[in-house]
Design a protein around this motif. Structure first.
Motif, short mmCIF file in Angstrom:
data_model
loop_
_atom_site.label_atom_id
_atom_site.label_comp_id
_atom_site.label_asym_id
_atom_site.label_seq_id
_atom_site.Cartn_x
_atom_site.Cartn_y
_atom_site.Cartn_z
N VAL A 1 33.82 33.79 41.10
CA VAL A 1 34.69 34.78 40.47
C VAL A 1 34.00 36.13 40.31
CG1 VAL A 1 36.02 33.02 39.27
CG2 VAL A 1 34.04 34.03 38.15
N THR A 2 32.75 36.22 40.75
CA THR A 2 32.03 37.49 40.70
C THR A 2 31.41 37.79 42.06
OG1 THR A 2 30.01 36.36 39.96
CG2 THR A 2 31.45 37.27 38.25
N THR A 3 31.14 39.06 42.31
CA THR A 3 30.43 39.49 43.50
C THR A 3 28.94 39.62 43.17
OG1 THR A 3 30.60 41.85 42.98
CG2 THR A 3 32.47 40.84 44.15
N PRO A 4 28.08 39.76 44.18
CA PRO A 4 26.66 40.00 43.87
C PRO A 4 26.45 41.22 42.99
CG PRO A 4 26.90 39.33 46.16
CD PRO A 4 28.30 39.52 45.62
N ASP A 5 27.24 42.28 43.20
CA ASP A 5 27.12 43.47 42.35
C ASP A 5 27.50 43.15 40.91
OD1 ASP A 5 26.25 45.00 44.45
OD2 ASP A 5 28.20 45.98 44.81
N ASP B 1 37.32 39.41 32.69
CA ASP B 1 37.92 38.93 33.94
C ASP B 1 37.33 37.58 34.35
OD1 ASP B 1 39.49 41.18 34.08
OD2 ASP B 1 38.23 42.22 35.56
N VAL B 2 36.03 37.41 34.14
CA VAL B 2 35.37 36.13 34.47
C VAL B 2 35.97 35.01 33.62
CG1 VAL B 2 33.21 34.84 34.37
CG2 VAL B 2 33.22 37.17 35.28
N LEU B 3 36.13 35.27 32.32
CA LEU B 3 36.72 34.25 31.45
C LEU B 3 38.15 33.92 31.88
CD1 LEU B 3 36.83 32.41 28.99
CD2 LEU B 3 37.36 34.42 27.58
N ALA B 4 38.94 34.96 32.18
CA ALA B 4 40.32 34.73 32.60
C ALA B 4 40.37 33.87 33.86
CB ALA B 4 41.02 36.06 32.83
#
Length: 335
Positions: free
Chosen positions: A80-84, A109-112
């Motif tokens: 759910v995340t990019t390297p950045d 956003d990660v939690l959602a």
């Protein structure tokens, strides 16, 4: 760029693999010959030293005739995340006094995304990754300073609630209660009525899984009367408290709460759900209505409400683990 894939594994997989192998009367060497994996690789799987892929779990499941038990314990999920994003979060963890708005939005956003994964992946598979994320968030929220710290603390409080829900869904009852008590304290600390009400709602859900009608009434009534909760939440909480009263044989109290829920419906239909209860819609509570009417002995009305509630779910929620009790209730009501 192809999506990054993360493999989530139920922490019970190693023990279950070993149990199934022994139950089938196989040594590690026997199983290694059948699946064409090395004995040492299988040993590492059984002690949890390495993680299986979905293909490995499926091959072992077929060989051990486990009827999907091992397959269900492993899932591939998109990152759910990019390297950045990962670098930004790592910087915030290292420098919590420099927390910025973009990082707070990213963590929300990660939690959602994690909460929506729960609709597709079993709670025991999610917990091994969700718990470390939660602990990291708690630590960051405690150390964060500056104008964005309060918003981060609210996100951390919702994360605590989410982990408590996962434990409840996985039937880790004692841990669910412990974490949800913590979540209630955090909801009060950030002054969030919706979060506080949702904690009590999850406690009520757990009592329903335990088959404890008084617990159902106690926690759903607490949710219903929590100041600051939304109308959508209150409708659902009233209906589910009514279910508890119906199970206790208190028809008058059940019908009174169903009437109050009906009175709130118009206000609920005009509002959006709070982020802490994003799944709520005007039709969602019809599943709870179905449980209440089934407990009151009105099978036809129960079936109508359960069917409408289940059909009103978005496609990605219809097979979620938490829908099982409603589908089972519909089978009983429609019989």
């Amino acid at each position: 760029m192809p999506a990054r894939i993360r493999t989530a594994v139920d922490q019970r997989f190693p023990a279950e693999l070993a149990r199934l192998r022994r139950e089938r009367g196989m040594s590690l060497r026997d199983l290694a010959r059948r699946v064409h994996y090395s004995k040492s690789y299988l040993h590492d799987l059984e002690v949890g030293r390495i993680r299986p892929t979905c293909d490995v779990a499926g091959h072992l499941d077929d060989t051990l005739q486990a009827n999907g038990t091992l397959t269900a314990m492993v899932a591939e999920t998109p990152a759910v995340t990019t390297p950045d994003d990962d670098q930004r979060i790592a910087y915030a963890i290292a420098q919590p006094t420099r927390l910025d708005a973009a990082t707070v939005r990213l963590l929300a956003d990660v939690l959602a995304a994690q909460r929506r994964l729960d609709d597709a992946i079993a709670a025991p598979v999610m917990l091994p990754s969700a718990v470390p994320q939660w602990r990291t968030m708690q630590d960051l929220a405690a150390r964060a300073r500056g104008p964005h710290a309060p918003e981060l603390q609210a996100i951390a409080a919702e994360w605590t609630q989410f982990v408590g829900w996962l434990h409840a869904e996985a039937r880790n009852d004692a841990e669910a209660v412990r974490v949800l008590i913590e979540a209630a304290d955090e909801a009060d600390a950030v002054d969030s009525g919706p979060l506080a009400a949702q904690v009590e709602n999850f406690r009520g859900y757990l009592e329903r899984q335990r088959g404890n009608p008084r617990g159902i009434v106690r926690h759903f009534l607490a949710a219903y009367h929590t100041p600051g909760s939304s109308a959508l939440q209150r409708v659902g909480d009233a209906v589910q408290a009514a279910h508890g009263y119906a199970l206790l044989g208190d028809r008058a109290a059940a019908e009174r709460l169903l009437g109050e829920a009906s009175d709130l419906t118009e206000a609920a239909e005009s509002e959006s759900p709070p982020a802490a209860a994003y799944w709520l819609t005007p039709t969602f509570s019809r599943m709870g209505l179905g449980l209440a009417y089934l407990a009151l002995g009105d099978k036809a009305t129960a079936a109508d409400n359960l069917r409408a509630g289940l059909q009103g779910l978005p496609d990605d929620q219809r097979d979620a683990e938490w829908t099982t009790e409603y589908r089972q209730a519909l089978t009983v009501a429609a019989a």
